[in-house]
Design a protein around this motif. Structure first.
Motif, PDB file in Angstrom:
ATOM      1  N   ILE A  49      69.088  57.176  45.667  1.00  0.00           N
ATOM      2  CA  ILE A  49      70.334  56.801  46.309  1.00  0.00           C
ATOM      3  C   ILE A  49      70.377  55.286  46.468  1.00  0.00           C
ATOM      4  CG2 ILE A  49      69.423  57.037  48.663  1.00  0.00           C
ATOM      5  CD1 ILE A  49      72.176  58.251  49.422  1.00  0.00           C
ATOM      6  N   GLU A  50      71.547  54.711  46.244  1.00  0.00           N
ATOM      7  CA  GLU A  50      71.725  53.258  46.354  1.00  0.00           C
ATOM      8  C   GLU A  50      72.015  52.894  47.796  1.00  0.00           C
ATOM      9  OE1 GLU A  50      71.613  49.495  45.100  1.00  0.00           O
ATOM     10  OE2 GLU A  50      71.811  50.976  43.501  1.00  0.00           O
ATOM     11  N   GLY A  54      68.838  48.132  47.975  1.00  0.00           N
ATOM     12  CA  GLY A  54      68.322  48.637  46.719  1.00  0.00           C
ATOM     13  C   GLY A  54      68.238  50.152  46.693  1.00  0.00           C
ATOM     14  N   VAL A  55      67.730  50.665  45.585  1.00  0.00           N
ATOM     15  CA  VAL A  55      67.629  52.107  45.364  1.00  0.00           C
ATOM     16  C   VAL A  55      66.434  52.670  46.129  1.00  0.00           C
ATOM     17  CG1 VAL A  55      67.193  53.892  43.630  1.00  0.00           C
ATOM     18  CG2 VAL A  55      68.739  51.992  43.112  1.00  0.00           C
ATOM     19  N   THR A  56      66.642  53.811  46.781  1.00  0.00           N
ATOM     20  CA  THR A  56      65.566  54.495  47.493  1.00  0.00           C
ATOM     21  C   THR A  56      65.290  55.841  46.845  1.00  0.00           C
ATOM     22  OG1 THR A  56      65.898  53.439  49.652  1.00  0.00           O
ATOM     23  CG2 THR A  56      64.929  55.629  49.666  1.00  0.00           C
ATOM     24  N   TYR A 119      62.918  47.894  57.332  1.00  0.00           N
ATOM     25  CA  TYR A 119      62.512  49.298  57.410  1.00  0.00           C
ATOM     26  C   TYR A 119      63.488  50.102  58.254  1.00  0.00           C
ATOM     27  CZ  TYR A 119      58.169  47.796  55.256  1.00  0.00           C
ATOM     28  OH  TYR A 119      57.246  47.278  54.381  1.00  0.00           O
ATOM     29  N   PHE A 120      63.992  49.512  59.331  1.00  0.00           N
ATOM     30  CA  PHE A 120      64.978  50.197  60.171  1.00  0.00           C
ATOM     31  C   PHE A 120      66.268  50.447  59.388  1.00  0.00           C
ATOM     32  CE2 PHE A 120      63.325  48.314  64.476  1.00  0.00           C
ATOM     33  CZ  PHE A 120      62.157  49.029  64.321  1.00  0.00           C
ATOM     34  N   GLU A 121      66.743  49.422  58.683  1.00  0.00           N
ATOM     35  CA  GLU A 121      67.999  49.555  57.941  1.00  0.00           C
ATOM     36  C   GLU A 121      67.876  50.615  56.855  1.00  0.00           C
ATOM     37  OE1 GLU A 121      68.967  45.689  56.482  1.00  0.00           O
ATOM     38  OE2 GLU A 121      69.573  44.911  58.447  1.00  0.00           O
ATOM     39  N   GLN A 122      66.729  50.655  56.186  1.00  0.00           N
ATOM     40  CA  GLN A 122      66.545  51.647  55.132  1.00  0.00           C
ATOM     41  C   GLN A 122      66.637  53.064  55.702  1.00  0.00           C
ATOM     42  OE1 GLN A 122      62.667  51.854  53.277  1.00  0.00           O
ATOM     43  NE2 GLN A 122      63.487  52.776  51.406  1.00  0.00           N
ATOM     44  N   LEU A 123      65.943  53.312  56.790  1.00  0.00           N
ATOM     45  CA  LEU A 123      65.949  54.645  57.379  1.00  0.00           C
ATOM     46  C   LEU A 123      67.316  55.004  57.954  1.00  0.00           C
ATOM     47  CD1 LEU A 123      64.627  57.246  58.183  1.00  0.00           C
ATOM     48  CD2 LEU A 123      63.538  56.071  60.114  1.00  0.00           C
ATOM     49  N   ASN A 124      67.938  54.103  58.699  1.00  0.00           N
ATOM     50  CA  ASN A 124      69.256  54.372  59.259  1.00  0.00           C
ATOM     51  C   ASN A 124      70.282  54.671  58.180  1.00  0.00           C
ATOM     52  OD1 ASN A 124      69.497  54.377  62.112  1.00  0.00           O
ATOM     53  ND2 ASN A 124      69.102  52.182  62.195  1.00  0.00           N
ATOM     54  N   GLU A 125      70.282  53.838  57.148  1.00  0.00           N
ATOM     55  CA  GLU A 125      71.264  53.999  56.077  1.00  0.00           C
ATOM     56  C   GLU A 125      71.000  55.276  55.289  1.00  0.00           C
ATOM     57  OE1 GLU A 125      73.367  51.189  52.671  1.00  0.00           O
ATOM     58  OE2 GLU A 125      71.657  50.429  53.813  1.00  0.00           O
ATOM     59  N   LEU A 126      69.741  55.608  55.098  1.00  0.00           N
ATOM     60  CA  LEU A 126      69.389  56.826  54.373  1.00  0.00           C
ATOM     61  C   LEU A 126      69.885  58.062  55.128  1.00  0.00           C
ATOM     62  CD1 LEU A 126      67.879  57.897  51.880  1.00  0.00           C
ATOM     63  CD2 LEU A 126      65.775  57.872  53.229  1.00  0.00           C
ATOM     64  N   LEU A 127      69.678  58.085  56.431  1.00  0.00           N
ATOM     65  CA  LEU A 127      70.149  59.204  57.246  1.00  0.00           C
ATOM     66  C   LEU A 127      71.672  59.328  57.183  1.00  0.00           C
ATOM     67  CD1 LEU A 127      67.906  58.753  60.434  1.00  0.00           C
ATOM     68  CD2 LEU A 127      67.619  60.459  58.624  1.00  0.00           C
ATOM     69  N   LYS A 129      73.828  58.099  54.821  1.00  0.00           N
ATOM     70  CA  LYS A 129      74.359  58.405  53.486  1.00  0.00           C
ATOM     71  C   LYS A 129      74.051  59.833  53.047  1.00  0.00           C
ATOM     72  CE  LYS A 129      75.369  54.104  51.238  1.00  0.00           C
ATOM     73  NZ  LYS A 129      75.479  53.480  49.898  1.00  0.00           N
ATOM     74  N   LEU A 130      72.985  60.403  53.595  1.00  0.00           N
ATOM     75  CA  LEU A 130      72.654  61.795  53.273  1.00  0.00           C
ATOM     76  C   LEU A 130      73.307  62.762  54.249  1.00  0.00           C
ATOM     77  CD1 LEU A 130      68.862  61.450  52.344  1.00  0.00           C
ATOM     78  CD2 LEU A 130      70.814  61.700  50.797  1.00  0.00           C
TER      79      LEU A 130
END
Length: 306
Positions: A49-50, A54-56, A119-127, A129-130
């Motif tokens: 996911i973008e 970047g892509v995760t 690291y916070f932004e990656q986790l927050n955004e991942l939650l 967007k999913l």
């Protein structure tokens, strides 16, 4: 004057030779030769996911109606470190997310500062967007325990329960400039890979562990991500655990009694400021949920279902 002039040029030439020799050595041992590409990723397991940085790379499974559990890996071993536990939790009705933090596994290695905010932004955004329903429960091992602790203190409304497995405690910054550490890491890549075996009490029982670890090291930016994290992820265990305690979350602390990576003695230090349920695990090193899965995985289910 002639002597000083000759000495000057001698020093200049010597420095040029030293720099050239250093570069040749660096380039010879440097295993980061590849770029992460779409074609490479489409043949890999998991999903992509973008996000803003970047892509995760992630994997999400389990019933849509299940309680959401997020598994956060440690400092450098990507999400396959949760093999076994991930499947166990999904089989027991949880909606489980595991992902590669930026710089690791098949996630992008953005050329940014690897600090808490990243690291916070990656986790927050991942939650988001999913479209995962909050609050979620976090399970973090080693450095992932630090991230889980800090994230919960920063975003308490997003988190339900917290599980810390042999969480990082002492986080001293390197004493040398980052370029020195980069040179060392580049010329000792095999040592870092082999060093992952010290997480186990019985390393011979995991003969493919190093082979699993090494491929991610071939992609540009892996080393930079680790080094930047060492210098920029500021963590004070006592302050972090006190901050988490103030949020009044249910916390389960699990620790392998024979952990040589983050020694078991630190479990007392954590519990001196953080109210937790506690599961000390006999006959296990830094990854007790792997070495004693028949004990740890059922305990996770029991705690998360309460």
């Amino acid at each position: 004057m002639k002597f000083l002039k000759k000495l000057f040029w001698f020093i200049v030439i010597l420095l040029v030779f030293v720099a050239a020799a250093g570069y040749i050595i660096y380039d010879h041992y440097n295993v980061e030769k590849k770029e992460l590409t779409y074609d490479l990723r489409k043949n890999s397991n998991g999903s992509y996911i973008e996000l803003s940085n970047g892509v995760t790379h992630y994997e999400l499974d389990g019933p849509d109606t299940g309680k959401v559990v997020v598994l956060i890996h440690g400092f450098s071993v990507p999400y396959y470190i949760w093999n076994g536990t991930y499947e166990y939790l999904t089989e027991h009705g949880f909606r489980v997310l595991r992902y590669d933090q930026f710089g690791r596994g098949f996630s992008d290695r953005p050329n940014v500062t690897y600090n808490k905010q990243l690291y916070f932004e990656q986790l927050n955004e991942l939650l988001d967007k999913l479209h995962l329903k909050k609050p979620v429960s976090l399970v973090g091992v080693s450095f992932g325990g630090e991230v889980a602790t800090d994230f919960t203190a920063a975003y308490p409304d997003a988190v339900n329960k917290v599980v810390l497995i042999d969480p990082g405690y002492v986080a001293e910054k390197p004493k040398y400039p980052s370029f020195v550490l980069d040179f060392y890491e580049a010329t000792h890549a095999e040592q870092r890979a082999l060093g992952q075996m010290t997480d186990f009490k019985y390393p011979t029982r995991h003969p493919s562990w190093v082979d699993q670890y090494q491929p991610q090291m071939e992609y540009k930016g892996f080393r930079r991500a680790l080094i930047s994290t060492l210098y920029n992820y500021n963590y004070n265990a006592r302050e972090a655990n006190t901050a988490l305690n103030d949020k009044h979350k249910q916390v389960l602390l699990i620790w392998g009694k024979e952990d040589n990576t983050v020694p078991f003695k630190y479990s007392d230090s954590v519990r001196s400021v953080l109210k937790t349920e506690f599961l000390p695990v006999d006959d296990a090193g830094h990854l007790p949920y792997i070495e004693q899965d028949q004990i740890v995985n059922p305990a996770l289910v029991t705690f998360l279902k309460k």
